[in-house]
Design an enzyme around this catalytic site. Structure first.
Site, PDB file in Angstrom:
ATOM      1  N   ASP A  78      12.296  26.712 118.795  1.00  0.00           N
ATOM      2  CA  ASP A  78      13.533  26.162 118.240  1.00  0.00           C
ATOM      3  C   ASP A  78      14.148  27.065 117.182  1.00  0.00           C
ATOM      4  O   ASP A  78      13.536  28.043 116.741  1.00  0.00           O
ATOM      5  CB  ASP A  78      13.280  24.758 117.660  1.00  0.00           C
ATOM      6  N   ASN A 138       6.854  12.664 112.163  1.00  0.00           N
ATOM      7  CA  ASN A 138       7.461  11.615 112.994  1.00  0.00           C
ATOM      8  C   ASN A 138       7.084  11.776 114.466  1.00  0.00           C
ATOM      9  O   ASN A 138       7.628  11.087 115.321  1.00  0.00           O
ATOM     10  CB  ASN A 138       8.993  11.639 112.842  1.00  0.00           C
ATOM     11  N   HIS A 173       7.473  14.606 116.266  1.00  0.00           N
ATOM     12  CA  HIS A 173       8.256  15.554 117.052  1.00  0.00           C
ATOM     13  C   HIS A 173       7.438  16.785 117.427  1.00  0.00           C
ATOM     14  O   HIS A 173       6.503  17.169 116.724  1.00  0.00           O
ATOM     15  CB  HIS A 173       9.584  15.933 116.360  1.00  0.00           C
ATOM     16  N   GLU A 180      13.092  15.112 118.621  1.00  0.00           N
ATOM     17  CA  GLU A 180      12.927  14.028 117.667  1.00  0.00           C
ATOM     18  C   GLU A 180      12.679  12.699 118.390  1.00  0.00           C
ATOM     19  O   GLU A 180      13.048  12.552 119.568  1.00  0.00           O
ATOM     20  CB  GLU A 180      14.199  13.910 116.816  1.00  0.00           C
TER      21      GLU A 180
HETATM   22  C1  F6R Z   1       8.573  24.453 114.453  1.00  0.00           C
HETATM   23  C2  F6R Z   1       8.541  23.203 115.178  1.00  0.00           C
HETATM   24  C3  F6R Z   1       8.157  21.917 114.535  1.00  0.00           C
HETATM   25  C4  F6R Z   1       6.942  22.020 113.616  1.00  0.00           C
HETATM   26  C5  F6R Z   1       6.661  20.689 112.935  1.00  0.00           C
HETATM   27  C6  F6R Z   1       5.499  20.769 111.966  1.00  0.00           C
HETATM   28  O1  F6R Z   1       8.977  25.502 115.305  1.00  0.00           O
HETATM   29  O2  F6R Z   1       8.869  23.210 116.304  1.00  0.00           O
HETATM   30  O3  F6R Z   1       7.926  20.964 115.534  1.00  0.00           O
HETATM   31  O4  F6R Z   1       5.835  22.432 114.360  1.00  0.00           O
HETATM   32  O5  F6R Z   1       7.799  20.259 112.239  1.00  0.00           O
HETATM   33  O6  F6R Z   1       5.851  21.577 110.905  1.00  0.00           O
HETATM   34  P1  F6R Z   1       4.784  22.003 109.800  1.00  0.00           P
HETATM   35  O7  F6R Z   1       3.826  22.901 110.484  1.00  0.00           O
HETATM   36  O8  F6R Z   1       5.586  22.752 108.757  1.00  0.00           O
HETATM   37  O9  F6R Z   1       4.153  20.761 109.310  1.00  0.00           O
END
Ligand code: F6R
Length: 241
Positions: free
Chosen positions: A67, A136, A138, A143
């Site tokens: 992303d 959450n 994702h 989301e």
């Molecule tokens: C990042 C991504 C997100 C993260 C998720 C966890 O490329 O796709 O899904 O993996 O938000 O983020 P952290 O590792 O910062 O807790």
């Protein structure tokens, strides 16, 4: 789903890096899906170490990131482009032309999503996808929703995600509210997936993702239907299982 419980964050990072290393050894031109955020930073540090020791060669891999924020140029230190360069790509021998990250500044966002998806399909899909998980549920920026979004698409970020990601910005107002993300189908088509999580903060959502109902309200729960997922967590996260 295979769940591996290790001692701590360092062990998660080492284990994940070993899996990436083995993937590249077995197939030097592997297509690897990378994630950003805090979770994989240690894995990237380990991969750089392995690269410096001559244990892994990125020369022929193709990288596709999950992303990118919409509206941030790649030079912006908060962009995922910048993150990948500073956490991995600047330190290993990956070829520039093999780095693929959605362009958050694309003029036509629809076209960018379509082309990104097409590029992934053209290289035959993803061999190994690395995932973190949002509080959450994702994965990528898929989301919680009423349905699973299939392919690379334009996303409005959740309030919870904006709040969680504000830790990387000076203020919450600076956090982009839109992004481009690979879809659930794109992720599910990966031949192998590793999902990493550490700390108490991720315990509840990991529980829901791997033991709960399969629902678009916890997007990661769809991974229960994938034939080759390894979840690597530390003891703190695992205490919720
Ligand atoms: C990042 C991504 C997100 C993260 C998720 C966890 O490329 O796709 O899904 O993996 O938000 O983020 P952290 O590792 O910062 O807790």
């Amino acid at each position: 789903m295979q769940v591996e419980i290790v001692e701590d964050y360092i062990d998660i990072s080492k284990k994940a890096a070993e899996i990436v290393k083995t993937q590249i050894k077995d197939n030097p031109s592997s297509v690897i899906g990378f994630a950003t955020g805090d979770t994989p930073k240690g894995m990237y540090r380990e991969l750089i170490k392995l690269y410096n020791n001559g244990e892994v060669d990125f020369a022929d891999i193709k990288a596709f990131n999950l992303d990118e924020y919409y509206g941030l140029p790649k030079e912006n230190p908060q962009s995922y482009h910048y993150y990948m360069m500073k956490n991995l790509f600047d330190f290993v021998n990956i070829k520039k032309e093999n780095i693929n990250i959605p362009n958050g500044m694309a003029e036509s966002i629809e076209k960018e999503c379509e082309e990104y998806e097409k590029k992934i399909q053209e290289v035959g899909g993803i061999d190994l996808q690395v995932l973190g998980i949002g509080r959450n549920g994702h994965i990528g920026f898929n989301e919680p929703d009423l349905k699973f979004e299939a392919e690379t698409h334009f996303v409005e970020l959740d309030e919870d995600t904006i709040k969680a990601n504000s830790r990387f910005f000076h203020s919450i107002e600076e956090v982009p509210i839109k992004a481009i993300s690979m879809g659930i189908k794109t992720i599910m088509q990966a031949r192998k997936i590793i999902l990493l999580a550490f700390g108490k903060e991720k315990g509840e959502v990991i529980y829901k993702a791997i033991k709960g109902e399969i629902t678009p309200e916890i997007p990661a729960s769809i991974l229960q239907l994938h034939p080759n997922v390894t979840v690597i967590v530390d003891k703190e996260t695992a205490s919720f299982l």
